[in-house]
Design a protein around this motif. Structure first.
Motif, PDB file in Angstrom:
ATOM      1  N   MET A  61      11.972  54.119  58.914  1.00 21.09           N
ATOM      2  CA  MET A  61      11.435  55.114  59.814  1.00 21.09           C
ATOM      3  C   MET A  61      10.900  56.267  58.960  1.00 21.09           C
ATOM      4  SD  MET A  61      13.214  57.020  63.109  1.00 21.09           S
ATOM      5  CE  MET A  61      14.664  56.096  62.864  1.00 21.09           C
ATOM      6  N   LEU A  62       9.795  56.829  59.393  1.00 19.88           N
ATOM      7  CA  LEU A  62       9.154  57.934  58.673  1.00 19.88           C
ATOM      8  C   LEU A  62       9.321  59.241  59.432  1.00 19.88           C
ATOM      9  CD1 LEU A  62       5.825  56.175  57.646  1.00 19.88           C
ATOM     10  CD2 LEU A  62       7.884  56.482  56.274  1.00 19.88           C
ATOM     11  N   CYS A  63       9.312  60.342  58.691  1.00 17.63           N
ATOM     12  CA  CYS A  63       9.400  61.676  59.282  1.00 17.63           C
ATOM     13  C   CYS A  63       8.185  61.929  60.171  1.00 17.63           C
ATOM     14  CB  CYS A  63       9.473  62.715  58.170  1.00 17.63           C
ATOM     15  SG  CYS A  63       9.464  64.424  58.761  1.00 17.63           S
ATOM     16  N   TYR A  64       8.436  62.351  61.385  1.00 16.65           N
ATOM     17  CA  TYR A  64       7.356  62.585  62.342  1.00 16.65           C
ATOM     18  C   TYR A  64       6.446  63.729  61.902  1.00 16.65           C
ATOM     19  CZ  TYR A  64       4.979  63.696  66.691  1.00 16.65           C
ATOM     20  OH  TYR A  64       4.020  63.962  67.635  1.00 16.65           O
ATOM     21  N   ASP A  65       7.024  64.870  61.537  1.00 11.92           N
ATOM     22  CA  ASP A  65       6.206  66.025  61.157  1.00 11.92           C
ATOM     23  C   ASP A  65       5.395  65.752  59.899  1.00 11.92           C
ATOM     24  OD1 ASP A  65       6.928  67.622  63.324  1.00 11.92           O
ATOM     25  OD2 ASP A  65       8.697  68.389  62.298  1.00 11.92           O
ATOM     26  N   CYS A  66       5.976  65.086  58.919  1.00 10.67           N
ATOM     27  CA  CYS A  66       5.228  64.758  57.703  1.00 10.67           C
ATOM     28  C   CYS A  66       4.100  63.785  58.008  1.00 10.67           C
ATOM     29  CB  CYS A  66       6.164  64.191  56.642  1.00 10.67           C
ATOM     30  SG  CYS A  66       7.248  65.430  55.909  1.00 10.67           S
ATOM     31  N   SER A  67       4.341  62.845  58.928  1.00  8.08           N
ATOM     32  CA  SER A  67       3.296  61.891  59.310  1.00  8.08           C
ATOM     33  C   SER A  67       2.101  62.596  59.926  1.00  8.08           C
ATOM     34  CB  SER A  67       3.855  60.855  60.293  1.00  8.08           C
ATOM     35  OG  SER A  67       4.828  60.064  59.681  1.00  8.08           O
ATOM     36  N   LEU A  68       2.357  63.666  60.674  1.00 12.03           N
ATOM     37  CA  LEU A  68       1.252  64.437  61.259  1.00 12.03           C
ATOM     38  C   LEU A  68       0.402  65.105  60.184  1.00 12.03           C
ATOM     39  CD1 LEU A  68       3.016  66.189  64.288  1.00 12.03           C
ATOM     40  CD2 LEU A  68       1.519  64.183  64.327  1.00 12.03           C
ATOM     41  N   CYS A 125      14.812  66.556  70.361  1.00  9.07           N
ATOM     42  CA  CYS A 125      13.604  65.852  70.818  1.00  9.07           C
ATOM     43  C   CYS A 125      13.552  64.382  70.422  1.00  9.07           C
ATOM     44  CB  CYS A 125      12.348  66.557  70.307  1.00  9.07           C
ATOM     45  SG  CYS A 125      12.057  66.372  68.530  1.00  9.07           S
ATOM     46  N   GLY A 126      14.425  63.957  69.500  1.00  8.58           N
ATOM     47  CA  GLY A 126      14.458  62.554  69.114  1.00  8.58           C
ATOM     48  C   GLY A 126      13.479  62.161  68.022  1.00  8.58           C
ATOM     49  N   ALA A 127      12.753  63.124  67.464  1.00  7.89           N
ATOM     50  CA  ALA A 127      11.807  62.822  66.394  1.00  7.89           C
ATOM     51  C   ALA A 127      12.563  62.591  65.090  1.00  7.89           C
ATOM     52  CB  ALA A 127      10.820  63.981  66.213  1.00  7.89           C
ATOM     53  N   ALA A 128      12.060  61.676  64.278  1.00  3.59           N
ATOM     54  CA  ALA A 128      12.656  61.416  62.969  1.00  3.59           C
ATOM     55  C   ALA A 128      12.339  62.589  62.045  1.00  3.59           C
ATOM     56  CB  ALA A 128      12.098  60.123  62.394  1.00  3.59           C
ATOM     57  N   ALA A 129      13.293  62.947  61.171  1.00  3.28           N
ATOM     58  CA  ALA A 129      13.107  64.077  60.264  1.00  3.28           C
ATOM     59  C   ALA A 129      13.549  63.686  58.856  1.00  3.28           C
ATOM     60  CB  ALA A 129      13.894  65.292  60.743  1.00  3.28           C
ATOM     61  N   CYS A 130      12.785  64.136  57.853  1.00  2.00           N
ATOM     62  CA  CYS A 130      13.123  63.886  56.449  1.00  2.00           C
ATOM     63  C   CYS A 130      14.050  64.999  55.958  1.00  2.00           C
ATOM     64  CB  CYS A 130      11.861  63.821  55.598  1.00  2.00           C
ATOM     65  SG  CYS A 130      10.992  65.404  55.439  1.00  2.00           S
ATOM     66  N   ALA A 131      14.495  64.887  54.708  1.00  5.08           N
ATOM     67  CA  ALA A 131      15.415  65.880  54.144  1.00  5.08           C
ATOM     68  C   ALA A 131      14.790  67.267  54.103  1.00  5.08           C
ATOM     69  CB  ALA A 131      15.847  65.457  52.744  1.00  5.08           C
ATOM     70  N   GLU A 132      13.484  67.347  53.912  1.00  3.87           N
ATOM     71  CA  GLU A 132      12.802  68.645  53.847  1.00  3.87           C
ATOM     72  C   GLU A 132      12.642  69.279  55.224  1.00  3.87           C
ATOM     73  OE1 GLU A 132       8.380  70.279  52.675  1.00  3.87           O
ATOM     74  OE2 GLU A 132       9.186  68.620  51.511  1.00  3.87           O
ATOM     75  N   CYS A 133      12.404  68.466  56.231  1.00  3.92           N
ATOM     76  CA  CYS A 133      12.152  68.989  57.580  1.00  3.92           C
ATOM     77  C   CYS A 133      13.427  69.142  58.414  1.00  3.92           C
ATOM     78  CB  CYS A 133      11.175  68.071  58.318  1.00  3.92           C
ATOM     79  SG  CYS A 133       9.515  68.043  57.604  1.00  3.92           S
ATOM     80  N   ASN A 169      18.455  69.015  63.586  1.00  3.85           N
ATOM     81  CA  ASN A 169      17.245  69.302  64.351  1.00  3.85           C
ATOM     82  C   ASN A 169      16.036  69.222  63.432  1.00  3.85           C
ATOM     83  OD1 ASN A 169      19.236  71.508  66.046  1.00  3.85           O
ATOM     84  ND2 ASN A 169      18.010  70.066  67.187  1.00  3.85           N
ATOM     85  N   CYS A 170      14.891  68.833  64.001  1.00  5.77           N
ATOM     86  CA  CYS A 170      13.639  68.887  63.252  1.00  5.77           C
ATOM     87  C   CYS A 170      13.249  70.365  63.114  1.00  5.77           C
ATOM     88  CB  CYS A 170      12.546  68.085  63.959  1.00  5.77           C
ATOM     89  SG  CYS A 170      12.013  68.774  65.542  1.00  5.77           S
ATOM     90  N   ALA A 171      12.263  70.646  62.292  1.00  6.44           N
ATOM     91  CA  ALA A 171      11.872  72.037  62.036  1.00  6.44           C
ATOM     92  C   ALA A 171      11.453  72.756  63.316  1.00  6.44           C
ATOM     93  CB  ALA A 171      10.746  72.079  61.010  1.00  6.44           C
ATOM     94  N   ARG A 172      10.686  72.093  64.149  1.00  5.29           N
ATOM     95  CA  ARG A 172      10.197  72.734  65.379  1.00  5.29           C
ATOM     96  C   ARG A 172      11.336  73.063  66.339  1.00  5.29           C
ATOM     97  NH1 ARG A 172       4.922  70.796  68.381  1.00  5.29           N
ATOM     98  NH2 ARG A 172       4.298  72.906  68.786  1.00  5.29           N
ATOM     99  N   CYS A 173      12.229  72.120  66.549  1.00 10.69           N
ATOM    100  CA  CYS A 173      13.350  72.357  67.460  1.00 10.69           C
ATOM    101  C   CYS A 173      14.347  73.353  66.868  1.00 10.69           C
ATOM    102  CB  CYS A 173      14.032  71.044  67.820  1.00 10.69           C
ATOM    103  SG  CYS A 173      13.001  69.982  68.865  1.00 10.69           S
ATOM    104  N   ALA A 174      14.538  73.329  65.549  1.00  8.09           N
ATOM    105  CA  ALA A 174      15.428  74.296  64.907  1.00  8.09           C
ATOM    106  C   ALA A 174      14.913  75.709  65.125  1.00  8.09           C
ATOM    107  CB  ALA A 174      15.564  74.000  63.417  1.00  8.09           C
ATOM    108  N   ASP A 175      13.608  75.902  65.026  1.00  9.08           N
ATOM    109  CA  ASP A 175      13.032  77.221  65.283  1.00  9.08           C
ATOM    110  C   ASP A 175      13.273  77.648  66.729  1.00  9.08           C
ATOM    111  OD1 ASP A 175      12.150  77.454  62.680  1.00  9.08           O
ATOM    112  OD2 ASP A 175      10.081  76.874  63.138  1.00  9.08           O
ATOM    113  N   ALA A 176      13.108  76.720  67.664  1.00  4.70           N
ATOM    114  CA  ALA A 176      13.305  77.025  69.080  1.00  4.70           C
ATOM    115  C   ALA A 176      14.766  77.336  69.373  1.00  4.70           C
ATOM    116  CB  ALA A 176      12.831  75.862  69.945  1.00  4.70           C
TER     117      ALA A 176
END
Length: 79
Positions: A1-8, A22-30, A58-65
Motif C-alpha cells: 500500500m502506498l501513502c495517499y498524500d505522497c501519491s497525490l 479518514c482511512g487513508a494510508a500514511a507513510c512515516a513522514e505523513c 492520523n494522516c497530516a490533513r486529519c492531524a491538523d483538523a
C-alpha cells in the motif's frame, strides 16, 4: 500500500499505517501519532472504569483538523 498524500504529489512511498479518521494510508513522514483514552468497564455489580491510553495514527490533513479542534485531548503537537 502506498501513502495517499505522497501519491497525490507524484511520489510512491510505502505506507506504515492507516489514518484513524479518514482511512487513508500514511507513510512515516505523513503520519502523526497521538493518544486516545479508552474507557473499559470491569465487573458486573460494581462497574469499575479503567482508563487505558492508546496510540492513534492520523494522516497530516486529519492531524491538523484534530489539533485545531482538540489539541490537548489528542496529544498532537502543532505543526
Amino acid at each position: 500500500m502506498l501513502c495517499y498524500d505522497c501519491s497525490l504529489n507524484g511520489r510512491q512511498v510505502p505506507a506504515i499505517g492507516v489514518c484513524a479518521a479518514c482511512g487513508a494510508a500514511a507513510c512515516a513522514e505523513c503520519a502523526h501519532f497521538g493518544t486516545q483514552t479508552i474507557h473499559l468497564m470491569e465487573g458486573l455489580a460494581s462497574a469499575e472504569i479503567n482508563n487505558v491510553d492508546t496510540r492513534v495514527l492520523n494522516c497530516a490533513r486529519c492531524a491538523d483538523a484534530v489539533h485545531a479542534n482538540h489539541p490537548l485531548d489528542k496529544g498532537l503537537a502543532p505543526r
